[in-house]
Design an enzyme around this catalytic site. Structure first.
Site, PDB file in Angstrom:
ATOM      1  N   TRP A 181      52.684  49.356  -9.616  1.00  0.00           N
ATOM      2  CA  TRP A 181      52.149  48.317  -8.724  1.00  0.00           C
ATOM      3  C   TRP A 181      53.191  47.205  -8.612  1.00  0.00           C
ATOM      4  CZ3 TRP A 181      51.011  43.074  -9.789  1.00  0.00           C
ATOM      5  CH2 TRP A 181      50.600  42.377  -8.647  1.00  0.00           C
ATOM      6  N   GLU A 222      49.982  52.060  -6.539  1.00  0.00           N
ATOM      7  CA  GLU A 222      48.757  51.275  -6.311  1.00  0.00           C
ATOM      8  C   GLU A 222      48.926  50.319  -5.131  1.00  0.00           C
ATOM      9  OE1 GLU A 222      47.812  48.894  -9.719  1.00  0.00           O
ATOM     10  OE2 GLU A 222      45.871  48.248  -8.934  1.00  0.00           O
ATOM     11  N   LYS A 224      47.480  47.410  -2.273  1.00  0.00           N
ATOM     12  CA  LYS A 224      46.697  46.168  -2.358  1.00  0.00           C
ATOM     13  C   LYS A 224      46.615  45.548  -0.972  1.00  0.00           C
ATOM     14  CE  LYS A 224      46.469  42.034  -5.255  1.00  0.00           C
ATOM     15  NZ  LYS A 224      46.778  41.514  -6.574  1.00  0.00           N
ATOM     16  N   ASP A 255      42.442  50.620  -6.631  1.00  0.00           N
ATOM     17  CA  ASP A 255      41.889  49.549  -7.470  1.00  0.00           C
ATOM     18  C   ASP A 255      40.682  48.961  -6.747  1.00  0.00           C
ATOM     19  OD1 ASP A 255      43.180  47.141  -9.663  1.00  0.00           O
ATOM     20  OD2 ASP A 255      41.534  46.674  -8.302  1.00  0.00           O
ATOM     21  N   HIS A 258      41.128  45.818  -4.597  1.00  0.00           N
ATOM     22  CA  HIS A 258      42.281  45.731  -3.706  1.00  0.00           C
ATOM     23  C   HIS A 258      41.986  46.005  -2.242  1.00  0.00           C
ATOM     24  CE1 HIS A 258      45.678  45.953  -6.911  1.00  0.00           C
ATOM     25  NE2 HIS A 258      44.729  45.085  -7.217  1.00  0.00           N
ATOM     26  N   HIS A 282      41.692  52.267 -10.655  1.00  0.00           N
ATOM     27  CA  HIS A 282      41.659  51.050 -11.458  1.00  0.00           C
ATOM     28  C   HIS A 282      40.281  50.463 -11.262  1.00  0.00           C
ATOM     29  CE1 HIS A 282      46.036  49.732 -12.434  1.00  0.00           C
ATOM     30  NE2 HIS A 282      45.666  50.839 -13.033  1.00  0.00           N
ATOM     31  N   ASP A 290      40.408  39.571  -5.402  1.00  0.00           N
ATOM     32  CA  ASP A 290      40.799  40.485  -6.480  1.00  0.00           C
ATOM     33  C   ASP A 290      40.851  39.733  -7.801  1.00  0.00           C
ATOM     34  OD1 ASP A 290      41.816  42.707  -7.834  1.00  0.00           O
ATOM     35  OD2 ASP A 290      43.893  42.142  -7.393  1.00  0.00           O
ATOM     36  N   ASP A 292      39.581  40.335 -10.738  1.00  0.00           N
ATOM     37  CA  ASP A 292      39.637  41.094 -11.993  1.00  0.00           C
ATOM     38  C   ASP A 292      38.600  40.640 -13.011  1.00  0.00           C
ATOM     39  OD1 ASP A 292      41.908  43.085 -11.706  1.00  0.00           O
ATOM     40  OD2 ASP A 292      42.932  41.259 -11.114  1.00  0.00           O
ATOM     41  N   ASP A 322      40.865  47.909 -15.287  1.00  0.00           N
ATOM     42  CA  ASP A 322      41.801  46.831 -14.949  1.00  0.00           C
ATOM     43  C   ASP A 322      41.030  45.539 -14.693  1.00  0.00           C
ATOM     44  OD1 ASP A 322      43.983  45.344 -14.262  1.00  0.00           O
ATOM     45  OD2 ASP A 322      44.339  46.302 -12.324  1.00  0.00           O
TER      46      ASP A 322
HETATM   47  C1  RNT Z   1      47.312  43.822  -9.642  1.00  0.00           C
HETATM   48  C2  RNT Z   1      47.052  45.242  -9.965  1.00  0.00           C
HETATM   49  C3  RNT Z   1      47.683  45.748 -11.216  1.00  0.00           C
HETATM   50  C4  RNT Z   1      47.573  44.801 -12.392  1.00  0.00           C
HETATM   51  C5  RNT Z   1      47.938  45.407 -13.732  1.00  0.00           C
HETATM   52  C6  RNT Z   1      48.157  44.369 -14.768  1.00  0.00           C
HETATM   53  O1  RNT Z   1      46.565  43.351  -8.596  1.00  0.00           O
HETATM   54  O2  RNT Z   1      45.692  45.492  -9.988  1.00  0.00           O
HETATM   55  O3  RNT Z   1      47.176  46.989 -11.519  1.00  0.00           O
HETATM   56  O4  RNT Z   1      46.293  44.260 -12.500  1.00  0.00           O
HETATM   57  O5  RNT Z   1      48.996  46.232 -13.572  1.00  0.00           O
HETATM   58 ZN    ZN Z   2      45.078  47.421 -10.634  1.00  0.00          ZN
END
Ligand code: RNT
Ligand code: ZN
Length: 413
Positions: A181, A222, A224, A255, A258, A282, A290, A292, A322
């Site tokens: 990523w 990955e 986004k 993810d 994302h 993820h 995003d 998290d 994640d």
């Molecule tokens: C970032 C991505 C990525 C990170 C990790 C730490 O938006 O989701 O995967 O969160 O690699």
């Molecule tokens: Zn991620």
């Protein structure tokens, strides 16, 4: 009669084999991310986090070094049922004989302690190059940077990481998944969107041109939608990586945070799987962006697990977690999310899917909706308790263990 046997009777009457469901859920590997324990800090230096991702909160007890982080991971793993893997990032490298760590010169020696941990605990490792929190990523562009010297640095990092990952794969007898990523993107409207995407494509081509045995390492990329500071154009968009993966036989990584907030990755899984052998997830929880947040047992988490189980993707869809929250006890945060993932997998494995399929296939959508709603009331709680016991981890008593760990370990930091 125990709550469990009463509950089992109810599931059995609906055609569900509870033993088989336990076995199935327990076999699906979930790759637990190491970075919840130290706010995605790593051990290189204190560059601070960038790349459009952010951790908020300053709850006491953050792991300050690798030994503390590994202790914390041990604790988390003891609280989470099912088959576990550990997902580490390149910033979790450890210096060899005090020498400075350079990302483009990392070797497996920088991860010796992780490999020892992996072996001792019989937990396989997954890996991630780290294209953020570094002076060379200071202008927000890494693999797509217009400056060839910057690109070269990050290409070397990518290659180094794949070699390390292959060593993991070989040592652990299980393929390591390496996820790429990169935060690259424009804050404001670019004029040329193609050129940086072409550079990203060519950089990835160079990284993947180095032969690495697929038996030991598989690469994922990955996408986004946007990041903080990269709102107007993300170079590694969904279309970019879907195209890249289909052409180059790499794993797509989806993810959950994302995409546009009205989009869900659960709906994307079956589409990708018609065109790819494998997929990486993820599992995260975005709140308005995003963000998290810690994964919780919400509709989307259920849906992700249902997609995997209903379509028999147990071995083809790789589950990675994640999320990172520093505003609450980190061990609790980690465990809540990982246990939620397990609950969703178990619930999906216990679903009387056949009845739902029959309703759908006969065009009886009233029954389909009615059954979906009724099945929400199935007696899952005793199943979860029994499953935790089956996996030899605490059920309802897990939080007490976290509190004890906080008192004896975290509060002393
Ligand atoms: C970032 C991505 C990525 C990170 C990790 C730490 O938006 O989701 O995967 O969160 O690699
Ligand atoms: Zn991620």
């Amino acid at each position: 009669m125990s709550m469990f046997s009463e509950a089992e009777k109810i599931y059995r009457a609906l055609g569900v084999d509870v033993d088989a469901a336990f076995r199935r859920a327990a076999e699906i590997p979930v790759s637990i991310h190491c970075w919840q324990g130290d706010d995605v800090n790593g051990f290189e230096n204190d560059n601070g986090l960038d790349g459009g991702i952010a951790v908020t909160g300053n709850y006491p007890g953050r792991a300050r070094n690798a030994a503390e982080l590994r202790n914390d991971i041990d604790k988390v793993m003891s609280l989470v049922p099912g088959t576990k893997r550990l997902n580490i990032h390149a910033i979790y490298a450890e210096a060899v004989n005090g020498s400075k760590i350079e990302r483009n010169a990392l070797t497996v020696d920088n991860f010796k302690n992780w490999m020892d941990w992996s072996k001792a605990n019989n937990v396989a490792l997954d890996f991630n190059p780290t294209f953020f929190a570094h002076p060379m990523a200071g202008d927000g562009f890494t693999l797509s940077n217009a400056d060839a010297a910057v690109r070269k640095y990050w290409i070397e990092h990518g290659i180094a990481c794949r070699k390390i990952a292959a060593e993991f794969g070989k040592a652990q007898g299980s393929t390591c998944i390496t996820n790429f990523w990169a935060p690259d993107g424009f804050k404001d409207t670019p004029v040329d969107r193609e050129a940086p995407r072409r550079r990203l494509m060519e950089s990835l081509d160079e990284i993947f041109a180095v032969p690495v045995d697929e038996k030991y390492n598989k690469d994922a990329v990955e996408c986004k939608l946007f990041g903080i500071g990269a709102e107007s154009c993300t170079i590694g968009s969904h279309e970019f990586y879907m195209g890249y993966c289909m052409k180059n036989n790499k794993l797509v990584c989806l993810d959950a945070g994302h995409f546009h907030p009205t989009e869900v990755i659960s709906d994307k899984i079956s589409s990708v799987m018609l065109f790819a052998d494998e997929l990486l997830l993820h599992v995260s929880r975005g709140v308005r962006w995003d963000s998290d947040h810690v994964v919780t047992l919400n509709d989307e988490l259920y849906a992700i697990a249902q997609e995997i189980i209903r379509n028999n993707y147990d071995k083809r869809v790789h589950i990675g977690l994640d999320y990172f929250d520093a505003s609450i006890n980190r061990i609790a945060a980690w465990s809540i999310g990982a246990r939620a993932m397990q609950k969703a997998l178990l619930a999906a494995a216990l679903e009387p899917t056949q009845l739902l399929r029959e309703a759908e296939e006969s065009g009886d959508y009233s029954s389909r909706l009615a059954l979906l709603e009724d099945f929400k009331n199935l007696p899952f709680a005793p199943m979860w308790e029994a499953y935790c016991e089956y996996c030899r981890v605490p059920g309802a008593g897990w939080l007490k263990q976290v509190k004890e760990y906080e008192n004896t370990v975290l509060s002393k930091r």
